[in-house]
Design an enzyme around this catalytic site. Structure first.
Site, PDB file in Angstrom:
ATOM      1  N   GLU A  60      -6.750 -90.058 115.254  1.00  0.00           N
ATOM      2  CA  GLU A  60      -5.827 -88.991 115.633  1.00  0.00           C
ATOM      3  C   GLU A  60      -5.212 -88.301 114.415  1.00  0.00           C
ATOM      4  O   GLU A  60      -5.025 -87.079 114.405  1.00  0.00           O
ATOM      5  CB  GLU A  60      -4.732 -89.541 116.547  1.00  0.00           C
ATOM      6  N   HIS A 130      -1.273 -96.167 128.417  1.00  0.00           N
ATOM      7  CA  HIS A 130      -1.896 -94.968 128.988  1.00  0.00           C
ATOM      8  C   HIS A 130      -0.967 -94.273 129.977  1.00  0.00           C
ATOM      9  O   HIS A 130      -1.438 -93.598 130.890  1.00  0.00           O
ATOM     10  CB  HIS A 130      -3.213 -95.332 129.689  1.00  0.00           C
TER      11      HIS A 130
END
Length: 325
Positions: A60, A130
């Site tokens: 990321e 998540h």
């Protein structure tokens, strides 16, 4: 008009953005050959080629470092972070580079062509890695814009506006709504204004404000309250940075009461900023304390997800508490 779910509306917006802007690149983990983990970028690589829609390594920080670099060279960078929970390795690139690039160069350089798309929030049994709602971390950073849509029609117009805005934008997509329902979406290219809230329903007794998937919770709570003769005004904030203080303050001056609903934990959640600002603007108009209905100050649970969520019943209880204060 076409019937689309939220994912299809986002895909349609990306298609239009890339068709109308030859410099637009779409990239992230797995976004290329099969359209990402949620299929939001399906068929874009087939249409625009591997040079404009492509997979990145699983880093990321690298995705955002690359995005800052190409945006600084004047390209339109549309970066996907696979889950908002994974955005933290890129935190330094976003808050120390993307947000400050224009300011530190005296407006000689900018990364205004950068848009970061990422799914956020619970409701899919994704547990603590998540399901998080990290929007408040970024609202503390001048130089960014933060946008959250509530339905397919809003998602398309707000995403196109975000991609074309001359500032870096983080576009949080409520993953719970991706395939939850379909709605009428205009086929044409259109944009909705950033930084402007929408009064979804007018009312006279109490103001309810939320964004993203939590709009459904306050809408259901308002229906319950209506059976008790309580008239709720519903506001979708849509943009959290900048956020529309004027529209919300105008509503609270009328109703005298405010309930803020967000999925993130209560402590230092964006609801705290709203509450502080509105009491400054509306103190003499308030009939009861501003209340927050939020997620809990715990890691996001798996087995107890329903207990964690700030649902319509918790919101309805807060409406009654405010009205009976």
């Amino acid at each position: 008009m076409s019937k689309m779910n939220l994912l299809q509306a986002i895909n349609n917006a990306l298609d239009i953005a890339m068709s109308t802007d030859p410099s637009a690149l779409c990239f992230g983990e797995d976004v290329g050959h099969f359209g990402g983990v949620f299929r939001a970028t399906s068929h874009l690589q087939e249409k625009f080629g591997k040079a404009r829609c492509f997979n990145t390594p699983l880093t990321e920080q690298g995705i955002l470092g690359f995005a800052n670099g190409i945006a600084a060279q004047g390209m339109t960078a549309i970066a996907e972070i696979q889950f908002a929970d994974y955005i933290f390795p890129a935190f330094d690139q976003i808050v120390n580079e993307s947000a400050k690039f224009r300011y530190r160069s005296g407006n000689q350089f900018d990364v205004g062509g950068l848009t970061i798309r990422t799914p956020y929030g619970g409701g899919i049994n994704g547990a603590h890695y998540h399901s998080q709602s990290p929007e408040a971390y970024f609202t503390h950073t001048p130089g960014l814009k933060i946008v959250v849509p509530r339905n397919p029609e809003q998602a398309k117009g707000l995403l196109l506006a975000s991609i074309r805005d001359p500032n870096p934008v983080i576009f949080f997509e409520p993953k719970k709504l991706y395939r939850a329902a379909v709605g009428e979406v205009p086929d044409e290219d259109y944009q909705l204004p950033l930084g402007q809230a929408e009064v979804v329903r007018e009312g006279s007794d109490i103001t309810l404000v939320a964004w993203g998937a939590q709009m459904e919770a306050i809408e259901q709570a308002a229906q319950l309250a209506e059976k008790d003769g309580i008239s709720c005004e519903l506001i979708d904030l849509r943009s959290l940075l900048p956020w529309d203080r004027d529209t919300l303050a105008h509503s609270v001056r009328k109703t005298g009461r405010l309930i803020i609903n967000h999925e993130a934990p209560k402590t230092s959640g964006f609801g705290a900023e709203i509450a502080a600002s509105i009491q400054e603007a509306c103190f003499l108009h308030l009939e009861s304390p501003i209340l927050r209905v939020t997620g809990l100050d715990t890691p996001f649970p798996l087995a107890l997800e329903k207990e964690y969520m700030p649902d319509h019943l918790k919101t309805y209880e807060a409406i009654l508490a405010s009205m009976n204060y």
